[in-house]
Design a protein around this motif. Structure first.
Motif, short mmCIF file in Angstrom:
data_model
loop_
_atom_site.label_atom_id
_atom_site.label_comp_id
_atom_site.label_asym_id
_atom_site.label_seq_id
_atom_site.Cartn_x
_atom_site.Cartn_y
_atom_site.Cartn_z
N PHE A 1 0.84 -1.21 0.00
CA PHE A 1 0.00 0.00 0.00
C PHE A 1 0.87 1.25 0.00
O PHE A 1 0.59 2.21 -0.73
N ILE A 2 1.90 1.27 0.82
CA ILE A 2 2.78 2.44 0.89
C ILE A 2 3.50 2.65 -0.43
O ILE A 2 3.58 3.78 -0.94
N ALA A 3 4.02 1.57 -1.02
CA ALA A 3 4.72 1.69 -2.30
C ALA A 3 3.78 2.17 -3.39
O ALA A 3 4.16 3.02 -4.21
N LEU A 4 2.56 1.65 -3.42
CA LEU A 4 1.59 2.08 -4.42
C LEU A 4 1.26 3.56 -4.25
O LEU A 4 1.13 4.30 -5.23
N GLY A 5 1.15 4.02 -3.01
CA GLY A 5 0.90 5.44 -2.76
C GLY A 5 2.03 6.32 -3.27
O GLY A 5 1.79 7.36 -3.89
N PHE A 6 3.27 5.90 -3.05
CA PHE A 6 4.40 6.70 -3.53
C PHE A 6 4.51 6.64 -5.05
O PHE A 6 4.93 7.62 -5.67
N ILE A 7 4.13 5.53 -5.66
CA ILE A 7 4.13 5.45 -7.12
C ILE A 7 3.09 6.41 -7.70
O ILE A 7 3.36 7.09 -8.70
N PHE A 8 1.91 6.49 -7.07
CA PHE A 8 0.89 7.42 -7.54
C PHE A 8 1.31 8.88 -7.36
O PHE A 8 0.87 9.76 -8.08
N GLN B 1 -5.48 12.09 -8.14
CA GLN B 1 -4.70 10.90 -7.81
C GLN B 1 -3.49 11.26 -6.94
O GLN B 1 -3.14 10.52 -6.02
N ARG B 2 -2.87 12.38 -7.21
CA ARG B 2 -1.71 12.81 -6.44
C ARG B 2 -2.09 13.53 -5.15
O ARG B 2 -1.36 13.49 -4.17
N ILE B 3 -3.22 14.20 -5.17
CA ILE B 3 -3.62 15.00 -4.02
C ILE B 3 -4.41 14.21 -2.98
O ILE B 3 -4.23 14.37 -1.77
N ALA C 1 -3.13 9.12 -3.36
CA ALA C 1 -1.79 8.69 -2.95
C ALA C 1 -1.54 8.87 -1.45
O ALA C 1 -1.10 7.92 -0.79
N PRO C 2 -1.81 10.04 -0.87
CA PRO C 2 -1.61 10.16 0.58
C PRO C 2 -2.52 9.25 1.40
O PRO C 2 -2.13 8.73 2.44
N THR C 3 -3.74 9.02 0.89
CA THR C 3 -4.65 8.11 1.59
C THR C 3 -4.09 6.69 1.59
O THR C 3 -4.15 6.00 2.62
#
Length: 80
Positions: free
Chosen positions: A27-34, A54-56, A59-61
């Motif tokens: 989940f964390i890696a997917l958030g940073f990729i987004f 997606q970035r705002i 991704a942080p969620t």
């Protein structure tokens, strides 16, 4: 006769803990990729894609959910 005690090495966490940790890391890696990308090649041109939902929002969620899963994985009782 010598008394030899064989001590088995135990892991700190159980199998379920490690499974939840891997899910949290995903989940964390997917958030940073987004969060990655969205910049412009030309510094004089502003790219509106930087403010994509997606970035705002997404991704942080995902990163916060991943951190919550990691905390749960650490606190999960491996004996249960």
């Amino acid at each position: 006769m010598k008394n030899e005690t064989t001590s088995q090495q135990e892991f700190l966490f159980g199998k379920r803990n490690y499974i939840f940790m891997m899910i949290g890391i995903a989940f964390i890696a997917l958030g940073f990729i987004f969060m990655a990308g969205g910049g412009s090649d030309d510094p004089n041109v502003f790219n509106e894609e930087i403010y994509n939902w997606q970035r705002i929002r997404l991704a942080p969620t995902l990163v916060i959910i991943g951190l919550g899963i990691e905390i749960y994985a650490i606190l999960l009782n491996p004996k249960k």
